[in-house]
Write a protein that holds these residues in place. Sequence first.
Motif, mmCIF file in Angstrom:
data_model
loop_
_atom_site.group_PDB
_atom_site.id
_atom_site.type_symbol
_atom_site.label_atom_id
_atom_site.label_comp_id
_atom_site.label_asym_id
_atom_site.label_seq_id
_atom_site.Cartn_x
_atom_site.Cartn_y
_atom_site.Cartn_z
ATOM 1 N N ALA A 172 -1.712 -2.849 -4.177
ATOM 2 C CA ALA A 172 -1.439 -3.941 -5.113
ATOM 3 C C ALA A 172 -1.159 -5.199 -4.312
ATOM 4 C CB ALA A 172 -0.239 -3.612 -6.005
ATOM 5 N N LEU B 148 2.904 3.937 -10.812
ATOM 6 C CA LEU B 148 2.197 2.993 -9.947
ATOM 7 C C LEU B 148 1.123 2.226 -10.724
ATOM 8 C CD1 LEU B 148 1.832 5.218 -6.749
ATOM 9 C CD2 LEU B 148 3.371 3.273 -7.063
ATOM 10 N N SER B 149 0.411 2.923 -11.590
ATOM 11 C CA SER B 149 -0.627 2.255 -12.382
ATOM 12 C C SER B 149 -0.017 1.191 -13.285
ATOM 13 C CB SER B 149 -1.392 3.282 -13.216
ATOM 14 O OG SER B 149 -2.090 4.198 -12.387
ATOM 15 N N PHE C 128 -1.005 -1.062 -9.412
ATOM 16 C CA PHE C 128 -1.608 -0.458 -8.222
ATOM 17 C C PHE C 128 -2.949 0.164 -8.607
ATOM 18 C CE2 PHE C 128 2.652 -0.907 -6.721
ATOM 19 C CZ PHE C 128 2.575 -0.920 -5.332
ATOM 20 N N VAL C 129 -3.938 -0.078 -7.778
ATOM 21 C CA VAL C 129 -5.274 0.464 -8.027
ATOM 22 C C VAL C 129 -5.674 1.353 -6.852
ATOM 23 C CG1 VAL C 129 -5.969 -1.520 -9.418
ATOM 24 C CG2 VAL C 129 -6.360 -1.556 -6.948
ATOM 25 N N PRO C 130 -6.569 2.298 -7.087
ATOM 26 C CA PRO C 130 -6.963 3.202 -5.997
ATOM 27 C C PRO C 130 -7.640 2.452 -4.852
ATOM 28 C CG PRO C 130 -7.602 4.094 -8.134
ATOM 29 C CD PRO C 130 -7.180 2.678 -8.378
ATOM 30 N N ALA C 131 -7.342 2.871 -3.641
ATOM 31 C CA ALA C 131 -8.013 2.366 -2.433
ATOM 32 C C ALA C 131 -8.199 3.580 -1.531
ATOM 33 C CB ALA C 131 -7.187 1.291 -1.737
ATOM 34 N N VAL D 283 0.849 -1.189 0.000
ATOM 35 C CA VAL D 283 0.000 0.000 0.000
ATOM 36 C C VAL D 283 0.883 1.237 0.000
ATOM 37 C CG1 VAL D 283 -1.837 1.246 1.210
ATOM 38 C CG2 VAL D 283 -1.752 -1.261 1.297
ATOM 39 N N GLN E 259 1.930 8.758 -10.568
ATOM 40 C CA GLN E 259 0.681 8.010 -10.677
ATOM 41 C C GLN E 259 0.749 7.003 -11.824
ATOM 42 O OE1 GLN E 259 -1.613 8.256 -8.511
ATOM 43 N NE2 GLN E 259 -1.479 10.269 -7.552
ATOM 44 N N SER F 240 -7.726 7.229 -0.857
ATOM 45 C CA SER F 240 -6.717 8.166 -1.352
ATOM 46 C C SER F 240 -5.377 7.472 -1.565
ATOM 47 C CB SER F 240 -6.548 9.314 -0.349
ATOM 48 O OG SER F 240 -6.126 8.814 0.911
ATOM 49 N N ARG F 241 -5.332 6.173 -1.312
ATOM 50 C CA ARG F 241 -4.099 5.423 -1.473
ATOM 51 C C ARG F 241 -4.212 4.486 -2.659
ATOM 52 N NH1 ARG F 241 -2.365 3.934 4.773
ATOM 53 N NH2 ARG F 241 -2.626 6.041 5.601
ATOM 54 N N ARG F 242 -3.100 3.825 -2.954
ATOM 55 C CA ARG F 242 -3.094 2.815 -4.014
ATOM 56 C C ARG F 242 -2.594 1.508 -3.425
ATOM 57 N NH1 ARG F 242 -3.223 4.090 -9.694
ATOM 58 N NH2 ARG F 242 -4.116 6.167 -9.920
#
Length: 256
Positions: free
Chosen positions: A148, A134-135, A139-142, A120, A131, A144-146
């Motif tokens: 995986a 990370l994408s 990594f996916v949004p959670a 996280v 961004q 305001s965090r990302r």
Amino acid sequence: MSARVARAEDLEAVLPVLRAARAESPLGVQLINPDSEAVSELLRAWFGMENSSLIIAEVDDAIVGLALVQLIDVNLFSDIAYLHIEALYVDKEHRRRGVGRALMHQIAVVAARSAGERVVTMPLTGARSEQRFLSGLGFVPAGSRRIAETAALLRRLEQPAGARDKRVRGIDELIARRRRSRGLPETPPRGLSLVELADRAERQDRPDQDAHHDPIDPVDRDDRVDRDGQDGASSSMQVSRDVQTRRPDSSATAIS
């Protein structure tokens, strides 16, 4: 260029990079003074904390990037243990050269070895390039965090930079959603444990040192044995069929 977990003797060399990271923080001077004299003391305090790790990236023995990570155990607000990235930073002059990927690779290994089921992060600078980075690693949004999955991140990092397999990723996500909807535990890719994935990732980083080890994955080895056995069986069946249908040799044919 390489990334590794830092040792106590690396802390002084980390300070300039840490100060640069603080200067780019979106929190601004209201909370952060990049030139604070307390940075060295705070870094040593972080380094000595339980479940905390400092990861550094080096180019020609010079530290050009860092990551501060901490294992968060099961608690009132989390039903699983996860590895939280407090900061991930690469010096401006060394960006877009694979340094961030090397740091993330080591982060994933640390997460796997500490039984962290998720990685996280809250992007440090909030920049669009960060961004996208990370994408690109899944990594996916959670909020305001990302976030995986550690196992999926390790597998993604095994692929060459820039390589994408949207079909495989889509299937993995579909299977993961179905397992979650049925209340089933999530299965690491190809049935391997996180520790096995971490071992394989580190073997790929040190091919010369581990040349005496069998580089074939246990699952691949079993598949290869099965295929060889099937091929052998098919060959035997073909030979037997040829023997049965072969016409007698003319020299041995009886004349009536």
